[in-house]
Design an enzyme around this catalytic site. Structure first.
Site, short mmCIF file in Angstrom:
data_model
loop_
_atom_site.label_atom_id
_atom_site.label_comp_id
_atom_site.label_asym_id
_atom_site.label_seq_id
_atom_site.Cartn_x
_atom_site.Cartn_y
_atom_site.Cartn_z
N ASP A 89 -6.80 -6.35 4.10
CA ASP A 89 -6.13 -5.05 4.21
C ASP A 89 -6.21 -4.54 5.65
OD1 ASP A 89 -5.18 -2.47 4.01
OD2 ASP A 89 -6.62 -1.80 2.51
N GLY A 90 -5.03 -4.44 6.28
CA GLY A 90 -4.98 -3.81 7.58
C GLY A 90 -4.29 -4.62 8.67
N MET A 120 -11.67 -5.82 5.07
CA MET A 120 -10.95 -4.82 5.87
C MET A 120 -10.72 -5.38 7.27
SD MET A 120 -10.25 -2.32 3.89
CE MET A 120 -9.56 -1.26 5.18
N PHE A 149 -6.76 5.02 7.94
CA PHE A 149 -5.41 5.30 8.40
C PHE A 149 -4.58 4.01 8.42
CE2 PHE A 149 -8.05 8.55 10.35
CZ PHE A 149 -7.35 9.71 10.07
N GLY A 150 -3.28 4.15 8.17
CA GLY A 150 -2.37 3.02 8.29
C GLY A 150 -1.92 2.81 9.72
N HIS A 185 -1.03 -1.49 -4.28
CA HIS A 185 -2.31 -1.08 -3.70
C HIS A 185 -2.35 0.43 -3.55
CE1 HIS A 185 -6.00 -2.21 -1.55
NE2 HIS A 185 -5.77 -1.17 -0.77
N HIS A 193 -8.13 1.08 -4.58
CA HIS A 193 -9.13 0.89 -3.52
C HIS A 193 -9.79 2.24 -3.24
CE1 HIS A 193 -9.73 -0.23 1.03
NE2 HIS A 193 -10.87 -0.08 0.40
N MET A 224 -8.77 8.17 -0.81
CA MET A 224 -9.63 8.59 0.29
C MET A 224 -10.10 10.02 0.06
SD MET A 224 -7.43 7.17 3.51
CE MET A 224 -6.62 5.57 3.46
N SER A 278 0.82 -1.20 0.00
CA SER A 278 0.00 0.00 0.00
C SER A 278 0.86 1.25 0.00
CB SER A 278 -0.92 0.01 1.22
OG SER A 278 -1.55 1.27 1.34
N ASP A 321 -4.55 3.49 -2.25
CA ASP A 321 -5.67 3.89 -1.41
C ASP A 321 -6.14 5.30 -1.78
OD1 ASP A 321 -6.00 1.67 0.49
OD2 ASP A 321 -3.96 2.15 1.09
N MET A 360 -11.97 4.44 -1.24
CA MET A 360 -12.63 4.70 0.05
C MET A 360 -13.27 6.08 -0.05
SD MET A 360 -9.89 3.08 2.73
CE MET A 360 -8.45 3.12 1.67
#
Length: 218
Positions: free
Chosen positions: A174-175, A136, A142-143, A32, A65, A36, A7, A34, A67
């Protein structure tokens, strides 16, 4: 075959091309991305212009992805930008089936993500239509969060349904993935693993990728 999808949320945005090239040297196939919007999740990251720039610099599979709220408004721009996989959140639209069809009409693989608090049964009607399910294992936005353990049960359930219905859905997580739990998600049934801080931390990308691959082979 289990693959890593690093990511870029955890990468160095001032040296993004450098980090991408470092991943390529380690034979990482997926990236990946992200996206947002500050509404669906509290953080704000990047848009289609950055995805387009990344596409020009790499042949990696862009695992985008979204979001974001109202993802149906942005399907075409992210497909045009070069997404290979476009994943939207079940919770972000009232017309998930229509969004999936819009993605697939563009020749892009369609993924659906679900948040930790969303039950899996919401996916039953759309599983035959999608290419990827993203579980998820943290709350999105947030990472660096801790892995939510009951995500393993969700992964195992999707694996079983995949088998029963003779589907070929990619199961992604993911996460919170680290060396100590990466084998747990694989044993549960995952075949695509998003990792952010575990790859882009204070050590070199090569060292971090090597450690995750070693953990996978144990």
């Amino acid at each position: 075959m289990v693959e890593l999808s690093p990511s870029i949320l955890s990468a160095d945005f001032a040296n993004l091309e450098r980090d991408i090239k470092a991943l390529e040297k380690e034979n990482i196939k997926y990236l990946h991305v992200d996206v947002m919007d500050g509404h669906f999740v509290p953080n704000i990251t990047i848009g289609p212009v950055v995805v387009s720039s990344i596409r020009k610099r790499t042949d990696m599979i862009l695992d985008v992805h979204l979001m974001i709220e109202n993802p149906d408004r942005y399907i075409d721009v992210f497909c045009d930008a070069g997404a290979d996989i476009l994943t939207v959140h079940y919770e972000a639209t009232n017309h998930i089936h229509g969004v999936i069809q819009s993605i697939k009409k563009r020749g892009v693989k369609a993924g659906v993500a679900i948040n930790p608090g969303t039950p899996l049964n919401v996916l039953e009607e759309i599983l035959p239509d999608i290419d990827l399910v993203l579980i998820m294992s943290v709350n999105p936005g947030f990472g660096g969060q801790e892995f939510i353990l009951n995500s393993l049960e969700k992964i195992a359930y999707i694996k079983e349904v995949n088998k029963q219905l003779n589907l070929d859905i990619i199961i992604e997580v993911d996460g919170g993935i680290k060396e100590h739990n990466i084998i747990d998600v694989v044993n549960a049934g995952v075949n695509l693993i998003v990792a952010g801080s575990a790859i882009f931390n204070d050590k070199t990308i090569k060292d971090n990728v090597d450690k995750l691959k070693e953990a996978l082979n144990e």
